[in-house]
Design a protein around this motif. Sequence first.
Motif, PDB file in Angstrom:
ATOM      1  N   ALA A   1       0.829  -1.210   0.000  1.00  0.00           N
ATOM      2  CA  ALA A   1       0.000   0.000   0.000  1.00  0.00           C
ATOM      3  C   ALA A   1       0.863   1.258   0.000  1.00  0.00           C
TER       4      ALA A   1
ATOM      5  N   LEU B   1      -8.711  -1.980   4.681  1.00  0.00           N
ATOM      6  CA  LEU B   1      -9.329  -1.425   3.483  1.00  0.00           C
ATOM      7  C   LEU B   1     -10.768  -1.049   3.794  1.00  0.00           C
TER       8      LEU B   1
ATOM      9  N   LEU C   1      -5.582   7.511   2.782  1.00  0.00           N
ATOM     10  CA  LEU C   1      -4.929   6.465   3.559  1.00  0.00           C
ATOM     11  C   LEU C   1      -4.139   7.101   4.685  1.00  0.00           C
TER      12      LEU C   1
ATOM     13  N   LEU D   1      -5.061   2.358  -3.734  1.00  0.00           N
ATOM     14  CA  LEU D   1      -5.555   1.302  -2.856  1.00  0.00           C
ATOM     15  C   LEU D   1      -6.171   0.167  -3.662  1.00  0.00           C
TER      16      LEU D   1
END
Length: 371
Positions: free
Chosen positions: A93, A121, A174, A221
């Motif tokens: 990631a 996620l 993120l 992602l």
Amino acid sequence: MTESDDLRGVVREYLSETSPSETVRKLMLTENGYDEAGWLQMARELGLHGIAVPERWGGAGAGVAELAVVFEEMGRALLCSPFYATVGLATQAILASGDDEAAERFIPGFADGSTTATLILNGRLDVWDPAAVTLRADRDGGAHRIHGEAPLVIDGHTADVVLAAANTAAGLSLFAVNARAAGVTRTPLAGLDRTRKLARVRFDGASAQLIGGDGGAADFLTRASDLGIVALAAEQVGAAQRCLDMAVDYAKSRIQFGRPIGSFQAVKHRCADMLVQVEGARSAASHAADIADSAEADDLATAASVAKLACSEALLQAALDNMRIHGGIGFTWEHDAHLFVRRAKASQLIYGSPDSHAQRLAMLVSEVKGP
């Protein structure tokens, strides 16, 4: 012999010594679920954690194809370790984010084994869907604070760093969270597959560091999710091959009516069917890993879904057939066959069932063809 064969041989020899059945059964009953000394040895002596990490961040600079070989052997050994969460999810990631500052801060620790990590996620280990993200992050001066709960997180209770997808005013983003910081509550859970630990993670205003651009995480992602699926598919291939090997070895040695049961047509055909499925799954997983390493990675989503579908079905069928070929003893807790059945069913559901990936493939094909 290729470099991949050399790598496979080294990893298999190491795991045969450090992750035999007795060790797996011992570690899966512990709360942490892994041996810290072995974790550091894999990172610092074998260099497995950083095999697909660029050299500037302490890695070997290899690709997903080489990493897939490692995952295949780990699946074969049912290794109890946060390797998948740290290397297959969190590392991928951050690398996919393109955030060099974040990579400089976190990746060296992931590569040398000093830091473990995981990735949230959508919080339920379902197939990736940006619209399903429920965590949110609010600005607090120049920083962010994250709120919400993720019911199912792989190795969530032992990770030092939790990467979490969350919605901000700018969109999907993120964040990296110190798992031991104030505002983070982690609860270990009892899962079907005791060799892979799960936890519930709750955020109550925990301080969070933005990874990549604010509101710009959806695309990278998606790639990180697909890379995690490719790693999982490789794991499934290794476990399926182990089931096939166990079944064939038993069929050769078990004598019934004066001859090995492998000479009976029913058993012979079952082993042959297992071989066909395992080889098909291996081809799908290998292709997906090669696509991930290619310059033109637009087909990664399709290749990852094909691999997840094929490998999930192959492992579950191989695990069940292995148990059946072993007869009554294969159904007992004392035999290792049931450990692979548990791993097979749990892995089948992580990040999308075969049916959900078949639906995804249909959507991807329709997008290519157009109306």
